[in-house]
Write an enzyme that holds these catalytic residues in place. Structure first.
Site, PDB file in Angstrom:
ATOM      1  N   GLU A  75     -34.307   6.725  -2.134  1.00  0.00           N
ATOM      2  CA  GLU A  75     -33.096   7.542  -2.050  1.00  0.00           C
ATOM      3  C   GLU A  75     -32.028   6.932  -2.947  1.00  0.00           C
ATOM      4  OE1 GLU A  75     -29.644   8.879   1.110  1.00  0.00           O
ATOM      5  OE2 GLU A  75     -31.305   7.635   1.798  1.00  0.00           O
ATOM      6  N   GLN A 111     -19.445   8.684 -20.866  1.00  0.00           N
ATOM      7  CA  GLN A 111     -20.285   9.829 -20.522  1.00  0.00           C
ATOM      8  C   GLN A 111     -20.602  10.661 -21.764  1.00  0.00           C
ATOM      9  OE1 GLN A 111     -18.581  11.985 -17.235  1.00  0.00           O
ATOM     10  NE2 GLN A 111     -18.944  10.302 -15.820  1.00  0.00           N
ATOM     11  N   VAL A 112     -21.644  11.452 -21.665  1.00  0.00           N
ATOM     12  CA  VAL A 112     -22.134  12.338 -22.729  1.00  0.00           C
ATOM     13  C   VAL A 112     -22.510  11.526 -23.982  1.00  0.00           C
ATOM     14  CG1 VAL A 112     -21.784  14.568 -23.869  1.00  0.00           C
ATOM     15  CG2 VAL A 112     -20.504  14.050 -21.817  1.00  0.00           C
ATOM     16  N   GLY A 133     -25.531   9.521 -23.544  1.00  0.00           N
ATOM     17  CA  GLY A 133     -26.914   9.157 -23.249  1.00  0.00           C
ATOM     18  C   GLY A 133     -27.087   8.001 -22.284  1.00  0.00           C
ATOM     19  N   TYR A 134     -25.994   7.397 -21.830  1.00  0.00           N
ATOM     20  CA  TYR A 134     -26.120   6.260 -20.916  1.00  0.00           C
ATOM     21  C   TYR A 134     -26.724   6.675 -19.576  1.00  0.00           C
ATOM     22  CZ  TYR A 134     -23.261   3.677 -24.229  1.00  0.00           C
ATOM     23  OH  TYR A 134     -22.791   3.085 -25.356  1.00  0.00           O
ATOM     24  N   THR A 180     -28.757   9.156 -18.992  1.00  0.00           N
ATOM     25  CA  THR A 180     -30.183   9.435 -19.200  1.00  0.00           C
ATOM     26  C   THR A 180     -30.969   8.132 -19.297  1.00  0.00           C
ATOM     27  OG1 THR A 180     -29.722  11.536 -20.276  1.00  0.00           O
ATOM     28  CG2 THR A 180     -31.855  10.517 -20.755  1.00  0.00           C
ATOM     29  N   ALA A 234     -22.331  16.748  -9.870  1.00  0.00           N
ATOM     30  CA  ALA A 234     -23.496  15.992 -10.344  1.00  0.00           C
ATOM     31  C   ALA A 234     -24.785  16.813 -10.394  1.00  0.00           C
ATOM     32  CB  ALA A 234     -23.702  14.772  -9.452  1.00  0.00           C
TER      33      ALA A 234
END
Length: 109
Positions: A47, A58-59, A61-62, A64, A90
């Site tokens: 979980e 953000q945006v 690739g971190y 991912t 999210a």
């Protein structure tokens, strides 16, 4: 800031809890993101308690990369499923990472 509905004390408690595992995303020596999860080995799932990347990173690739690392880490631990309760902000991120709203597991788990 990225986890507005989670008090700092709660986050610290999860990160330091011996039943949880945390992975950090570090850029130029600074932690810019992280994920904390709890294994449920008997059922072969984990979980995700929280997953966050700083707004300034953000945006890029971190998130991912962080999720890919988590998936690989879980595979090595014999974890076959990841579960999380995402807020409305999210849901898109988790969907992009391959999560689904409903999961079906074998009954013997």
């Amino acid at each position: 800031k990225q986890l507005p509905k989670m008090p700092k004390e709660y986050i610290v408690r999860l990160v330091l809890d011996r039943h949880h595992t945390s992975l950090a995303c570090v850029f130029d020596g600074e932690v810019v993101g992280g994920v904390t999860y709890r294994r449920h080995a008997a059922q072969a799932f984990a979980e995700i308690a929280f997953c966050a990347v700083a707004a300034t990173h953000q945006v890029r690739g971190y998130g991912t990369r962080l999720m890919n690392q988590l998936k690989e880490h879980c595979k090595r631990e014999g974890i076959h499923f990841l579960l999380t309760y995402a807020d409305n902000h999210a849901i898109g991120y988790f969907r992009k990472q391959g999560f689904q709203k409903q999961v079906t597991m074998k009954r013997e788990r």
